[in-house]
Write an enzyme that holds these catalytic residues in place. Structure first.
Site, PDB file in Angstrom:
ATOM      1  N   LYS A  39       0.847  -1.201   0.000  1.00  0.00           N
ATOM      2  CA  LYS A  39       0.000   0.000   0.000  1.00  0.00           C
ATOM      3  C   LYS A  39       0.878   1.245   0.000  1.00  0.00           C
ATOM      4  CE  LYS A  39      -0.397  -0.352   5.029  1.00  0.00           C
ATOM      5  NZ  LYS A  39      -1.195  -0.950   6.108  1.00  0.00           N
ATOM      6  N   ARG A 135     -10.700  -0.647  14.620  1.00  0.00           N
ATOM      7  CA  ARG A 135     -10.582   0.129  13.382  1.00  0.00           C
ATOM      8  C   ARG A 135     -11.656  -0.406  12.449  1.00  0.00           C
ATOM      9  NH1 ARG A 135      -4.585   0.549  10.705  1.00  0.00           N
ATOM     10  NH2 ARG A 135      -5.060  -1.577  10.079  1.00  0.00           N
ATOM     11  N   HIS A 164      -6.269  -8.012  12.728  1.00  0.00           N
ATOM     12  CA  HIS A 164      -5.032  -7.221  12.744  1.00  0.00           C
ATOM     13  C   HIS A 164      -4.613  -6.961  14.183  1.00  0.00           C
ATOM     14  CE1 HIS A 164      -2.068  -4.675  10.859  1.00  0.00           C
ATOM     15  NE2 HIS A 164      -2.479  -3.585  11.471  1.00  0.00           N
ATOM     16  N   ARG A 217       0.898 -10.913   6.460  1.00  0.00           N
ATOM     17  CA  ARG A 217       0.772  -9.661   5.687  1.00  0.00           C
ATOM     18  C   ARG A 217       1.971  -8.794   6.047  1.00  0.00           C
ATOM     19  NH1 ARG A 217      -4.263 -10.009   8.285  1.00  0.00           N
ATOM     20  NH2 ARG A 217      -3.681  -8.127   9.423  1.00  0.00           N
ATOM     21  N   TYR A 260      15.876  31.039   5.701  1.00  0.00           N
ATOM     22  CA  TYR A 260      14.736  31.835   6.176  1.00  0.00           C
ATOM     23  C   TYR A 260      14.736  31.982   7.690  1.00  0.00           C
ATOM     24  CZ  TYR A 260      12.644  31.011   1.564  1.00  0.00           C
ATOM     25  OH  TYR A 260      12.386  30.958   0.225  1.00  0.00           O
ATOM     26  N   CYS A 307      14.309  24.522   3.188  1.00  0.00           N
ATOM     27  CA  CYS A 307      13.422  25.248   2.272  1.00  0.00           C
ATOM     28  C   CYS A 307      12.656  24.246   1.415  1.00  0.00           C
ATOM     29  CB  CYS A 307      14.233  26.172   1.362  1.00  0.00           C
ATOM     30  SG  CYS A 307      15.430  27.207   2.201  1.00  0.00           S
ATOM     31  N   ASP A 309      12.952  23.533  -1.802  1.00  0.00           N
ATOM     32  CA  ASP A 309      13.758  22.806  -2.787  1.00  0.00           C
ATOM     33  C   ASP A 309      15.184  22.534  -2.344  1.00  0.00           C
ATOM     34  OD1 ASP A 309      11.637  23.078  -4.547  1.00  0.00           O
ATOM     35  OD2 ASP A 309      12.460  24.881  -5.470  1.00  0.00           O
TER      36      ASP A 309
HETATM   37  C1  LIG Z   1      -0.509  -1.959   6.752  1.00  0.00           C
HETATM   38  C2  LIG Z   1      -1.118  -3.229   7.152  1.00  0.00           C
HETATM   39  C3  LIG Z   1      -0.328  -4.370   7.314  1.00  0.00           C
HETATM   40  C4  LIG Z   1       1.190  -4.351   7.251  1.00  0.00           C
HETATM   41  O1  LIG Z   1       1.680  -3.797   8.437  1.00  0.00           O
HETATM   42  P1  LIG Z   1       3.253  -3.800   8.750  1.00  0.00           P
HETATM   43  O2  LIG Z   1       3.317  -3.359  10.156  1.00  0.00           O
HETATM   44  O3  LIG Z   1       3.870  -2.795   7.826  1.00  0.00           O
HETATM   45  O4  LIG Z   1       3.742  -5.153   8.491  1.00  0.00           O
HETATM   46  C5  LIG Z   1      -0.958  -5.580   7.543  1.00  0.00           C
HETATM   47  N1  LIG Z   1      -2.308  -5.649   7.652  1.00  0.00           N
HETATM   48  C6  LIG Z   1      -3.104  -4.561   7.549  1.00  0.00           C
HETATM   49  C7  LIG Z   1      -4.568  -4.718   7.672  1.00  0.00           C
HETATM   50  C8  LIG Z   1      -2.541  -3.311   7.301  1.00  0.00           C
HETATM   51  O5  LIG Z   1      -3.328  -2.239   7.197  1.00  0.00           O
END
Ligand SMILES: *Cc1c(COP(=O)(O)O)cnc(C)c1O
Length: 369
Positions: A39, A135, A164, A217, A260, A307, A309
């Site tokens: 992602k 979430r 998760h 994941r 700046y 800055c 750039d």
């Molecule tokens: C981003 C995400 C992950 C990966 O998380 P890491 O900590 O980068 O390994 C896995 N599962 C879900 C649902 C996520 O949103």
């Protein structure tokens, strides 16, 4: 130079290192397979080349945040299954079917909203269960009702169930274990009717000794960055480095101010360099007077404000610096390293955000070293 890069600024992405990290976790996590999380354009590394590495290694799935990210991969010719983690507007449901993408079903409300758009097709989906992140996801006690409803609707292929972790980066976390137990109980109930179960992220893979089931994941660790935002463990290979050049070198007199707001005043004559990167490249302005870069293998502090750039650095002690000299913003020059964790600490954030925020103005260059 195969593309125009007039200012010699580039984020170098080592596909070799990325492959090595995926292989390391494949071996370590076996028989679970790795579903790379790419992602946010592969956490800033560029999702398409990484997807190709993952496909070559035989990864079973890719994961992205949003539908557009999955479509970008499809349009680039990536044919692997792709799981989309997040919300999508119900009327975009047909795109999932058309492009053979896997949606996340995370609430009864969402399920009813998308159902009319499935029409004659078949939507592939993974059901997300909330075991403690609060979430997205249905509560464990709602899973049964949701699954019944999915079966009733009929044209959804419920291929996976996932959750998760909130605290997998803490090996002593009872909370992670409780999340895991809830998920494992659901798996026992549904393993005959659902194909894939997955709960582990990078922190789970690095620090929790639990069975991740079918997939891990894997996000941050695949980029060679530690999931606890600590110093990189030796088994991980850093994937991204970021370099540019000195656009200008000069001496300034005692009392001269830099950039700046005149936040830096020289207390002696100094040799300073101007660097051809700024906050519009994702080099955070909060690094003003705080960060450092590497020139000729040595640390050079940032002087004054960053800055849009460019910014200025102290070249005192650098032998014969000249315009055009390489400046390392992230990564190694000789034995010295500027790590994402070092930058993250200066910004009160985590390594994830450091690579994600490198802007699209910085060309990504892919290497096999
Ligand atoms: C981003 C995400 C992950 C990966 O998380 P890491 O900590 O980068 O390994 C896995 N599962 C879900 C649902 C996520 O949103």
């Amino acid at each position: 130079m195969d593309v125009l890069n007039s200012r010699r600024t580039r984020a170098c992405i080592s596909l070799t290192a990325y492959r090595r990290n995926l292989l390391y976790f494949s071996e370590q996590g076996a028989p679970s397979l790795i579903a790379p999380v790419i992602k946010a354009d592969g956490y800033g590394h560029g999702a398409i080349p990484l997807a190709k590495v993952a496909a070559d290694l035989g990864c079973p799935y890719l994961c992205v945040g949003f539908l557009e990210e999955a479509l970008q991969l499809r349009y680039a010719g990536v044919t692997l299954p792709i799981l989309v983690f997040n919300y999508f507007a119900p009327e975009t449901t047909p795109l999932f079917i058309q492009e053979n993408l896997t949606a996340t079903v995370y609430s009864g409300y969402q399920l009813e909203a998308i159902a009319p758009y499935i029409a004659g097709g078949k939507l592939r989906a993974h059901l997300k269960v909330d075991t403690g992140m609060s979430r997205l996801g249905v509560k464990p006690e709602e899973v049964e009702r949701l699954i019944r409803r999915v079966w009733e609707i009929g044209n959804i292929e419920l291929e996976g169930l996932y959750s998760h972790f909130a605290t997998a980066d803490d090996p002593d976390s009872d909370f992670a274990r409780r999340q895991y137990e809830q998920f494992a109980a659901l798996r026992r109930l549904y393993r005959s009717s659902i194909r894939y179960f997955h709960i582990s992220n990078s922190a789970g893979a690095q620090y929790l000794s639990v069975d991740p089931f079918d997939f891990i994941r894997l996000g941050i660790s695949s980029y060679g960055l530690d999931a606890r935002n600590q110093k990189r463990p030796s088994e991980l290979s850093p994937v991204l480095s970021w370099e540019t050049i000195l656009s200008h070198v000069k001496t300034i007199r005692e009392g001269a101010s830099i950039s700046y707001g005149r936040t830096f005043i020289a207390d002696r004559p100094m040799t300073i360099g101007t660097v051809a990167v700024g906050y519009a490249d994702g080099y955070n302005r909060l690094l003003s007077n705080r960060g450092s870069v590497l020139v000729k293998g040595r640390r050079c502090p940032i002087l004054g404000r960053v800055c849009m750039d460019q910014f200025m650095i102290d070249l005192s002690g650098i032998p014969a610096p000249e315009p055009g000299e390489k400046v390392t913003l992230l990564g190694f020059d000789g034995a010295e390293e500027i790590s994402c964790e070092e930058i993250a600490a200066l910004l009160s954030t985590i390594n994830y955000e450091v690579t994600c925020l490198i802007s699209k103005r910085v060309p990504r260059v892919y290497t096999e070293v």
